[in-house]
Design a protein around this motif. Structure first.
Motif, PDB file in Angstrom:
ATOM      1  N   ARG A 230       0.831  -1.200   0.000  1.00 11.97           N
ATOM      2  CA  ARG A 230       0.000   0.000   0.000  1.00 11.97           C
ATOM      3  C   ARG A 230       0.869   1.254   0.000  1.00 11.97           C
ATOM      4  O   ARG A 230       1.944   1.271   0.593  1.00 11.97           O
ATOM      5  CB  ARG A 230      -0.917   0.020   1.230  1.00 11.97           C
ATOM      6  N   PRO A 231       0.394   2.335  -0.638  1.00 16.93           N
ATOM      7  CA  PRO A 231       1.146   3.592  -0.608  1.00 16.93           C
ATOM      8  C   PRO A 231       1.025   4.256   0.753  1.00 16.93           C
ATOM      9  O   PRO A 231       0.163   3.903   1.566  1.00 16.93           O
ATOM     10  CB  PRO A 231       0.457   4.431  -1.693  1.00 16.93           C
ATOM     11  N   THR A 232       1.882   5.219   1.012  1.00 20.46           N
ATOM     12  CA  THR A 232       1.731   6.048   2.201  1.00 20.46           C
ATOM     13  C   THR A 232       0.701   7.126   1.916  1.00 20.46           C
ATOM     14  O   THR A 232       0.353   7.392   0.760  1.00 20.46           O
ATOM     15  CB  THR A 232       3.060   6.730   2.569  1.00 20.46           C
ATOM     16  N   MET A 233       0.203   7.787   2.959  1.00 15.46           N
ATOM     17  CA  MET A 233      -0.735   8.875   2.737  1.00 15.46           C
ATOM     18  C   MET A 233      -0.055  10.037   2.016  1.00 15.46           C
ATOM     19  O   MET A 233      -0.709  10.769   1.263  1.00 15.46           O
ATOM     20  CB  MET A 233      -1.342   9.352   4.058  1.00 15.46           C
ATOM     21  N   GLU A 234       1.230  10.192   2.194  1.00 13.31           N
ATOM     22  CA  GLU A 234       1.964  11.228   1.466  1.00 13.31           C
ATOM     23  C   GLU A 234       1.861  10.990  -0.038  1.00 13.31           C
ATOM     24  O   GLU A 234       1.608  11.922  -0.824  1.00 13.31           O
ATOM     25  CB  GLU A 234       3.431  11.227   1.900  1.00 13.31           C
ATOM     26  N   THR A 235       2.012   9.735  -0.454  1.00 12.17           N
ATOM     27  CA  THR A 235       1.888   9.382  -1.873  1.00 12.17           C
ATOM     28  C   THR A 235       0.452   9.564  -2.352  1.00 12.17           C
ATOM     29  O   THR A 235       0.212  10.042  -3.465  1.00 12.17           O
ATOM     30  CB  THR A 235       2.335   7.929  -2.100  1.00 12.17           C
ATOM     31  N   VAL A 236      -0.504   9.199  -1.517  1.00 13.33           N
ATOM     32  CA  VAL A 236      -1.916   9.355  -1.883  1.00 13.33           C
ATOM     33  C   VAL A 236      -2.250  10.826  -2.132  1.00 13.33           C
ATOM     34  O   VAL A 236      -2.967  11.165  -3.080  1.00 13.33           O
ATOM     35  CB  VAL A 236      -2.835   8.778  -0.786  1.00 13.33           C
ATOM     36  N   VAL A 237      -1.717  11.711  -1.306  1.00 16.07           N
ATOM     37  CA  VAL A 237      -1.946  13.149  -1.496  1.00 16.07           C
ATOM     38  C   VAL A 237      -1.453  13.590  -2.870  1.00 16.07           C
ATOM     39  O   VAL A 237      -2.150  14.317  -3.596  1.00 16.07           O
ATOM     40  CB  VAL A 237      -1.246  13.962  -0.380  1.00 16.07           C
ATOM     41  N   VAL A 238      -0.268  13.142  -3.248  1.00 18.17           N
ATOM     42  CA  VAL A 238       0.294  13.496  -4.559  1.00 18.17           C
ATOM     43  C   VAL A 238      -0.606  12.999  -5.683  1.00 18.17           C
ATOM     44  O   VAL A 238      -0.895  13.718  -6.650  1.00 18.17           O
ATOM     45  CB  VAL A 238       1.717  12.922  -4.710  1.00 18.17           C
ATOM     46  N   GLN A 239      -1.075  11.760  -5.571  1.00 13.48           N
ATOM     47  CA  GLN A 239      -1.938  11.179  -6.603  1.00 13.48           C
ATOM     48  C   GLN A 239      -3.250  11.952  -6.733  1.00 13.48           C
ATOM     49  O   GLN A 239      -3.722  12.216  -7.842  1.00 13.48           O
ATOM     50  CB  GLN A 239      -2.229   9.711  -6.267  1.00 13.48           C
ATOM     51  N   LEU A 240      -3.845  12.317  -5.612  1.00 11.35           N
ATOM     52  CA  LEU A 240      -5.128  13.013  -5.647  1.00 11.35           C
ATOM     53  C   LEU A 240      -4.986  14.438  -6.176  1.00 11.35           C
ATOM     54  O   LEU A 240      -5.909  14.965  -6.811  1.00 11.35           O
ATOM     55  CB  LEU A 240      -5.771  13.005  -4.260  1.00 11.35           C
ATOM     56  N   LYS A 241      -3.851  15.058  -5.939  1.00 11.81           N
ATOM     57  CA  LYS A 241      -3.606  16.378  -6.528  1.00 11.81           C
ATOM     58  C   LYS A 241      -3.598  16.282  -8.052  1.00 11.81           C
ATOM     59  O   LYS A 241      -4.131  17.160  -8.745  1.00 11.81           O
ATOM     60  CB  LYS A 241      -2.281  16.946  -6.023  1.00 11.81           C
ATOM     61  N   GLU A 242      -3.017  15.210  -8.571  1.00 13.64           N
ATOM     62  CA  GLU A 242      -3.004  15.001 -10.018  1.00 13.64           C
ATOM     63  C   GLU A 242      -4.422  14.738 -10.537  1.00 13.64           C
ATOM     64  O   GLU A 242      -4.800  15.233 -11.600  1.00 13.64           O
ATOM     65  CB  GLU A 242      -2.076  13.839 -10.369  1.00 13.64           C
ATOM     66  N   CYS A 243      -5.202  13.981  -9.779  1.00  7.07           N
ATOM     67  CA  CYS A 243      -6.595  13.707 -10.168  1.00  7.07           C
ATOM     68  C   CYS A 243      -7.396  14.997 -10.255  1.00  7.07           C
ATOM     69  O   CYS A 243      -8.198  15.200 -11.188  1.00  7.07           O
ATOM     70  CB  CYS A 243      -7.252  12.762  -9.165  1.00  7.07           C
ATOM     71  N   LEU A 244      -7.205  15.872  -9.272  1.00  3.34           N
ATOM     72  CA  LEU A 244      -7.932  17.134  -9.244  1.00  3.34           C
ATOM     73  C   LEU A 244      -7.501  18.024 -10.397  1.00  3.34           C
ATOM     74  O   LEU A 244      -8.341  18.678 -11.044  1.00  3.34           O
ATOM     75  CB  LEU A 244      -7.707  17.841  -7.910  1.00  3.34           C
ATOM     76  N   ALA A 245      -6.201  18.046 -10.696  1.00  4.37           N
ATOM     77  CA  ALA A 245      -5.702  18.866 -11.799  1.00  4.37           C
ATOM     78  C   ALA A 245      -6.305  18.419 -13.133  1.00  4.37           C
ATOM     79  O   ALA A 245      -6.640  19.252 -13.985  1.00  4.37           O
ATOM     80  CB  ALA A 245      -4.173  18.795 -11.847  1.00  4.37           C
ATOM     81  N   LEU A 246      -6.460  17.115 -13.314  1.00  3.15           N
ATOM     82  CA  LEU A 246      -7.055  16.596 -14.547  1.00  3.15           C
ATOM     83  C   LEU A 246      -8.502  17.053 -14.691  1.00  3.15           C
ATOM     84  O   LEU A 246      -8.941  17.447 -15.780  1.00  3.15           O
ATOM     85  CB  LEU A 246      -6.983  15.064 -14.554  1.00  3.15           C
ATOM     86  N   GLU A 247      -9.262  17.003 -13.604  1.00  2.00           N
ATOM     87  CA  GLU A 247     -10.665  17.424 -13.657  1.00  2.00           C
ATOM     88  C   GLU A 247     -10.764  18.934 -13.856  1.00  2.00           C
ATOM     89  O   GLU A 247     -11.632  19.413 -14.600  1.00  2.00           O
ATOM     90  CB  GLU A 247     -11.383  16.995 -12.378  1.00  2.00           C
ATOM     91  N   GLU A 248      -9.895  19.704 -13.224  1.00  2.00           N
ATOM     92  CA  GLU A 248      -9.907  21.150 -13.403  1.00  2.00           C
ATOM     93  C   GLU A 248      -9.598  21.517 -14.846  1.00  2.00           C
ATOM     94  O   GLU A 248     -10.181  22.454 -15.408  1.00  2.00           O
ATOM     95  CB  GLU A 248      -8.888  21.808 -12.459  1.00  2.00           C
ATOM     96  N   ALA A 249      -8.669  20.766 -15.466  1.00  2.00           N
ATOM     97  CA  ALA A 249      -8.328  21.023 -16.865  1.00  2.00           C
ATOM     98  C   ALA A 249      -9.525  20.753 -17.775  1.00  2.00           C
ATOM     99  O   ALA A 249      -9.761  21.469 -18.756  1.00  2.00           O
ATOM    100  CB  ALA A 249      -7.140  20.155 -17.275  1.00  2.00           C
ATOM    101  N   ARG A 250     -10.303  19.725 -17.450  1.00  2.00           N
ATOM    102  CA  ARG A 250     -11.515  19.437 -18.231  1.00  2.00           C
ATOM    103  C   ARG A 250     -12.495  20.596 -18.159  1.00  2.00           C
ATOM    104  O   ARG A 250     -13.039  21.037 -19.173  1.00  2.00           O
ATOM    105  CB  ARG A 250     -12.194  18.163 -17.722  1.00  2.00           C
ATOM    106  N   LEU A 251     -12.715  21.103 -16.955  1.00  2.00           N
ATOM    107  CA  LEU A 251     -13.645  22.209 -16.777  1.00  2.00           C
ATOM    108  C   LEU A 251     -13.143  23.475 -17.473  1.00  2.00           C
ATOM    109  O   LEU A 251     -13.907  24.208 -18.101  1.00  2.00           O
ATOM    110  CB  LEU A 251     -13.878  22.473 -15.294  1.00  2.00           C
ATOM    111  N   LYS A 252     -11.842  23.725 -17.351  1.00  2.00           N
ATOM    112  CA  LYS A 252     -11.273  24.908 -17.988  1.00  2.00           C
ATOM    113  C   LYS A 252     -11.386  24.815 -19.499  1.00  2.00           C
ATOM    114  O   LYS A 252     -11.688  25.800 -20.175  1.00  2.00           O
ATOM    115  CB  LYS A 252      -9.805  25.055 -17.579  1.00  2.00           C
TER     116      LYS A 252
END
Length: 276
Positions: A230-252
Protein backbone atom coordinates in the motif's frame (compact mmCIF):
# COMPACT_ATOMS: atom_id res chain seq x y z
CA UNK A 1 -18.93 12.00 25.36
CA UNK A 2 -16.67 9.42 26.95
CA UNK A 3 -17.64 5.85 26.21
CA UNK A 4 -19.07 4.12 29.29
CA UNK A 5 -17.03 1.05 28.34
CA UNK A 6 -13.77 3.01 28.53
CA UNK A 7 -11.32 2.06 31.25
CA UNK A 8 -9.59 5.44 31.03
CA UNK A 9 -9.56 7.45 34.22
CA UNK A 10 -9.42 11.20 34.72
CA UNK A 11 -5.63 11.39 34.62
CA UNK A 12 -5.49 9.53 31.31
CA UNK A 13 -8.31 11.69 29.94
CA UNK A 14 -6.50 14.92 30.81
CA UNK A 15 -3.22 13.61 29.41
CA UNK A 16 -4.84 12.71 26.10
CA UNK A 17 -6.62 16.06 25.91
CA UNK A 18 -3.26 17.72 26.44
CA UNK A 19 -1.87 15.75 23.50
CA UNK A 20 -4.78 16.80 21.28
CA UNK A 21 -4.15 20.48 22.01
CA UNK A 22 -0.84 20.07 20.18
CA UNK A 23 -2.49 18.76 16.99
CA UNK A 24 -3.27 21.55 14.53
CA UNK A 25 -3.99 21.30 10.80
CA UNK A 26 -6.47 23.00 8.49
CA UNK A 27 -7.92 19.60 7.57
CA UNK A 28 -8.44 18.32 11.12
CA UNK A 29 -11.47 19.25 13.22
CA UNK A 30 -10.24 21.63 15.92
CA UNK A 31 -10.58 20.86 19.61
CA UNK A 32 -12.21 23.82 21.40
CA UNK A 33 -12.06 22.46 24.94
CA UNK A 34 -13.33 19.81 27.29
CA UNK A 35 -16.04 19.36 29.89
CA UNK A 36 -15.56 17.69 33.27
CA UNK A 37 -18.80 17.36 35.18
CA UNK A 38 -18.54 14.76 37.95
CA UNK A 39 -18.83 11.44 36.11
CA UNK A 40 -19.25 12.95 32.64
CA UNK A 41 -16.24 13.63 30.45
CA UNK A 42 -16.69 15.30 27.06
CA UNK A 43 -14.71 16.93 24.30
CA UNK A 44 -15.92 20.08 22.55
CA UNK A 45 -15.02 20.45 18.87
CA UNK A 46 -15.66 23.14 16.28
CA UNK A 47 -19.09 22.91 14.62
CA UNK A 48 -19.04 21.49 11.08
CA UNK A 49 -22.28 22.81 9.62
CA UNK A 50 -22.45 20.77 6.41
CA UNK A 51 -22.41 17.34 8.03
CA UNK A 52 -20.29 14.42 6.85
CA UNK A 53 -19.04 13.39 3.44
CA UNK A 54 -21.03 10.19 3.91
CA UNK A 55 -24.30 12.07 4.36
CA UNK A 56 -23.59 14.35 1.40
CA UNK A 57 -22.90 11.37 -0.85
CA UNK A 58 -26.11 9.69 0.30
CA UNK A 59 -28.30 12.81 0.00
CA UNK A 60 -29.01 13.00 3.73
CA UNK A 61 -29.22 16.19 5.81
CA UNK A 62 -31.72 17.65 3.34
CA UNK A 63 -29.08 17.57 0.60
CA UNK A 64 -30.99 17.36 -2.66
CA UNK A 65 -28.15 17.84 -5.15
CA UNK A 66 -25.23 15.58 -5.95
CA UNK A 67 -21.64 16.57 -5.24
CA UNK A 68 -19.90 16.94 -8.59
CA UNK A 69 -16.69 15.07 -9.37
CA UNK A 70 -14.32 18.00 -8.92
CA UNK A 71 -15.72 18.71 -5.47
CA UNK A 72 -15.54 15.06 -4.46
CA UNK A 73 -11.88 14.84 -5.43
CA UNK A 74 -11.08 18.09 -3.62
CA UNK A 75 -12.78 16.85 -0.44
CA UNK A 76 -10.90 13.53 -0.35
CA UNK A 77 -7.66 15.39 -1.12
CA UNK A 78 -8.23 17.66 1.86
CA UNK A 79 -9.04 14.64 4.05
CA UNK A 80 -5.90 12.88 2.81
CA UNK A 81 -3.82 15.92 3.78
CA UNK A 82 -5.22 15.80 7.31
CA UNK A 83 -4.51 12.09 7.63
CA UNK A 84 -1.00 12.50 6.25
CA UNK A 85 -0.37 15.15 8.91
CA UNK A 86 -1.50 12.75 11.65
CA UNK A 87 0.84 10.06 10.33
CA UNK A 88 3.97 12.12 9.74
CA UNK A 89 3.96 15.70 10.87
CA UNK A 90 2.14 16.32 14.13
CA UNK A 91 4.02 16.43 17.46
CA UNK A 92 2.63 13.03 18.37
CA UNK A 93 2.25 10.95 15.16
CA UNK A 94 -0.82 8.77 15.48
CA UNK A 95 -2.95 6.18 13.73
CA UNK A 96 -6.53 7.40 13.37
CA UNK A 97 -8.03 3.91 13.88
CA UNK A 98 -11.46 4.66 12.37
CA UNK A 99 -11.14 6.37 8.97
CA UNK A 100 -14.48 6.45 7.13
CA UNK A 101 -16.57 8.92 5.15
CA UNK A 102 -18.74 9.69 8.18
CA UNK A 103 -15.58 10.89 9.95
CA UNK A 104 -14.82 13.36 7.16
CA UNK A 105 -16.81 16.44 8.14
CA UNK A 106 -17.60 19.47 5.98
CA UNK A 107 -17.57 23.09 7.09
CA UNK A 108 -19.60 26.02 5.88
CA UNK A 109 -17.55 26.41 2.69
CA UNK A 110 -17.41 22.67 2.07
CA UNK A 111 -13.90 22.36 3.48
CA UNK A 112 -13.20 18.79 4.54
CA UNK A 113 -11.72 17.95 7.93
CA UNK A 114 -10.91 14.64 9.60
CA UNK A 115 -12.77 14.04 12.87
CA UNK A 116 -12.77 11.49 15.71
CA UNK A 117 -9.00 11.02 15.93
CA UNK A 118 -6.71 10.63 18.91
CA UNK A 119 -9.19 9.42 21.52
CA UNK A 120 -10.97 6.60 19.73
CA UNK A 121 -10.30 4.20 22.61
CA UNK A 122 -11.85 6.61 25.08
CA UNK A 123 -14.50 8.34 22.98
CA UNK A 124 -16.78 6.45 20.59
CA UNK A 125 -18.97 8.79 18.59
CA UNK A 126 -21.11 5.93 17.30
CA UNK A 127 -20.55 2.80 19.38
CA UNK A 128 -22.97 0.72 17.34
CA UNK A 129 -20.71 0.91 14.27
CA UNK A 130 -17.62 -0.26 16.14
CA UNK A 131 -16.79 -3.94 16.25
CA UNK A 132 -16.21 -3.88 20.00
CA UNK A 133 -15.01 -1.58 22.74
CA UNK A 134 -11.46 -2.83 22.22
CA UNK A 135 -11.35 -3.30 18.45
CA UNK A 136 -10.56 -0.34 16.23
CA UNK A 137 -12.58 0.48 13.14
CA UNK A 138 -15.96 0.13 11.50
CA UNK A 139 -17.34 -2.82 9.55
CA UNK A 140 -16.49 -2.48 5.86
CA UNK A 141 -13.50 -0.24 6.49
CA UNK A 142 -11.33 -2.50 8.62
CA UNK A 143 -7.95 -3.50 7.26
CA UNK A 144 -8.11 -7.30 6.83
CA UNK A 145 -4.44 -7.62 7.85
CA UNK A 146 -5.16 -5.77 11.10
CA UNK A 147 -8.25 -7.92 11.64
CA UNK A 148 -6.15 -11.09 11.46
CA UNK A 149 -2.97 -9.93 13.21
CA UNK A 150 -4.22 -7.29 15.66
CA UNK A 151 -1.37 -4.99 14.56
CA UNK A 152 -2.68 -1.49 13.94
CA UNK A 153 -0.41 0.69 11.76
CA UNK A 154 -0.60 3.68 9.43
CA UNK A 155 -1.27 1.25 6.58
CA UNK A 156 -4.52 0.28 8.33
CA UNK A 157 -5.67 3.89 7.96
CA UNK A 158 -4.56 3.82 4.32
CA UNK A 159 -6.77 0.78 3.69
CA UNK A 160 -9.79 2.45 5.28
CA UNK A 161 -9.16 5.62 3.29
CA UNK A 162 -9.03 3.56 0.09
CA UNK A 163 -12.48 2.18 0.87
CA UNK A 164 -13.67 5.78 1.26
CA UNK A 165 -12.21 6.68 -2.14
CA UNK A 166 -14.22 3.88 -3.73
CA UNK A 167 -17.35 5.20 -2.02
CA UNK A 168 -16.72 8.62 -3.52
CA UNK A 169 -16.25 7.16 -7.01
CA UNK A 170 -19.17 4.71 -6.93
CA UNK A 171 -21.62 6.38 -4.55
CA UNK A 172 -22.12 2.97 -2.93
CA UNK A 173 -21.80 1.73 0.65
CA UNK A 174 -18.75 -0.42 1.49
CA UNK A 175 -20.93 -3.47 2.07
CA UNK A 176 -24.14 -4.22 0.15
CA UNK A 177 -26.29 -7.16 1.20
CA UNK A 178 -25.78 -10.08 -1.16
CA UNK A 179 -23.21 -8.18 -3.27
CA UNK A 180 -20.10 -8.36 -1.10
CA UNK A 181 -17.45 -5.79 -0.29
CA UNK A 182 -16.90 -2.68 -2.41
CA UNK A 183 -13.31 -3.63 -3.25
CA UNK A 184 -14.42 -6.91 -4.80
CA UNK A 185 -17.35 -5.28 -6.59
CA UNK A 186 -15.14 -2.64 -8.18
CA UNK A 187 -12.47 -5.15 -9.21
CA UNK A 188 -15.10 -7.26 -10.97
CA UNK A 189 -16.49 -4.27 -12.85
CA UNK A 190 -13.21 -2.74 -14.00
CA UNK A 191 -12.08 -6.11 -15.33
CA UNK A 192 -14.23 -5.20 -18.36
CA UNK A 193 -12.14 -2.06 -18.92
CA UNK A 194 -15.19 0.19 -18.68
CA UNK A 195 -14.82 2.78 -15.94
CA UNK A 196 -18.39 3.95 -16.50
CA UNK A 197 -19.63 0.65 -15.05
CA UNK A 198 -18.02 1.63 -11.75
CA UNK A 199 -18.88 5.30 -11.38
CA UNK A 200 -21.80 6.88 -9.54
CA UNK A 201 -24.67 7.27 -12.01
CA UNK A 202 -25.65 10.51 -10.29
CA UNK A 203 -22.56 12.15 -11.76
CA UNK A 204 -24.24 11.94 -15.15
CA UNK A 205 -20.94 11.11 -16.84
CA UNK A 206 -19.60 14.60 -15.98
CA UNK A 207 -16.00 13.78 -15.12
CA UNK A 208 -12.59 13.51 -16.73
CA UNK A 209 -12.06 9.83 -17.51
CA UNK A 210 -8.36 9.83 -16.58
CA UNK A 211 -9.16 11.52 -13.27
CA UNK A 212 -11.73 8.87 -12.43
CA UNK A 213 -9.43 6.03 -13.43
CA UNK A 214 -6.62 7.46 -11.31
CA UNK A 215 -8.83 7.77 -8.23
CA UNK A 216 -10.05 4.19 -8.58
CA UNK A 217 -6.54 2.86 -9.20
CA UNK A 218 -5.24 4.76 -6.17
CA UNK A 219 -8.07 3.33 -4.07
CA UNK A 220 -7.25 -0.22 -5.16
CA UNK A 221 -3.57 0.30 -4.28
CA UNK A 222 -4.65 1.54 -0.85
CA UNK A 223 -6.78 -1.56 -0.31
CA UNK A 224 -4.14 -4.11 -1.32
CA UNK A 225 -4.31 -7.21 0.89
CA UNK A 226 -0.59 -6.96 1.65
CA UNK A 227 -0.03 -3.84 3.75
CA UNK A 228 3.54 -3.57 2.46
CA UNK A 229 2.20 -2.91 -1.05
CA UNK A 230 0.00 0.00 0.00
CA UNK A 231 1.15 3.59 -0.61
CA UNK A 232 1.73 6.05 2.20
CA UNK A 233 -0.73 8.87 2.74
CA UNK A 234 1.96 11.23 1.47
CA UNK A 235 1.89 9.38 -1.87
CA UNK A 236 -1.92 9.35 -1.88
CA UNK A 237 -1.95 13.15 -1.50
CA UNK A 238 0.29 13.50 -4.56
CA UNK A 239 -1.94 11.18 -6.60
CA UNK A 240 -5.13 13.01 -5.65
CA UNK A 241 -3.61 16.38 -6.53
CA UNK A 242 -3.00 15.00 -10.02
CA UNK A 243 -6.59 13.71 -10.17
CA UNK A 244 -7.93 17.13 -9.24
CA UNK A 245 -5.70 18.87 -11.80
CA UNK A 246 -7.06 16.60 -14.55
CA UNK A 247 -10.66 17.42 -13.66
CA UNK A 248 -9.91 21.15 -13.40
CA UNK A 249 -8.33 21.02 -16.87
CA UNK A 250 -11.52 19.44 -18.23
CA UNK A 251 -13.65 22.21 -16.78
CA UNK A 252 -11.27 24.91 -17.99
CA UNK A 253 -11.28 23.41 -21.47
CA UNK A 254 -15.07 23.53 -21.55
CA UNK A 255 -15.03 27.22 -20.64
CA UNK A 256 -17.27 26.51 -17.67
CA UNK A 257 -17.16 25.64 -14.02
CA UNK A 258 -19.41 23.36 -12.02
CA UNK A 259 -21.09 24.35 -8.80
CA UNK A 260 -20.20 22.13 -5.81
CA UNK A 261 -23.37 20.10 -6.33
CA UNK A 262 -24.23 19.61 -9.98
CA UNK A 263 -24.02 17.46 -13.02
CA UNK A 264 -23.10 18.32 -16.59
CA UNK A 265 -26.44 20.06 -17.16
CA UNK A 266 -25.66 22.60 -14.45
CA UNK A 267 -22.44 24.00 -15.92
CA UNK A 268 -22.38 27.80 -15.91
CA UNK A 269 -20.02 30.35 -17.51
CA UNK A 270 -16.69 30.48 -15.71
CA UNK A 271 -15.93 33.36 -13.38
CA UNK A 272 -13.26 32.99 -10.72
CA UNK A 273 -11.63 29.81 -9.44
CA UNK A 274 -12.67 26.50 -10.94
CA UNK A 275 -12.79 24.72 -7.61
CA UNK A 276 -13.31 26.50 -4.32
Amino acid sequence: MRSESSSHGLDQFLAEVQNLTKVHHKNLVSLVGYCLDKYHLALVYEYMSQGSLCDNLRGKNSVAETLNWGTRVRLVLEAAQGLDYLHRECNLPMVHRDVKTSNILLGRNLQAKIADFGLSKTFLSDSQTHISASAAGTAGYIDPEYYHTGRLTESSDVYSFGVGLLEVATGELPILSGQGHIVLRVKQKIATGDINSVTDARLGGAYEISSMWKVVETALMCTADDAAQRPTMETVVVQLKECLALEEARLKGSGARASPRSDVADLVPASGPLVR
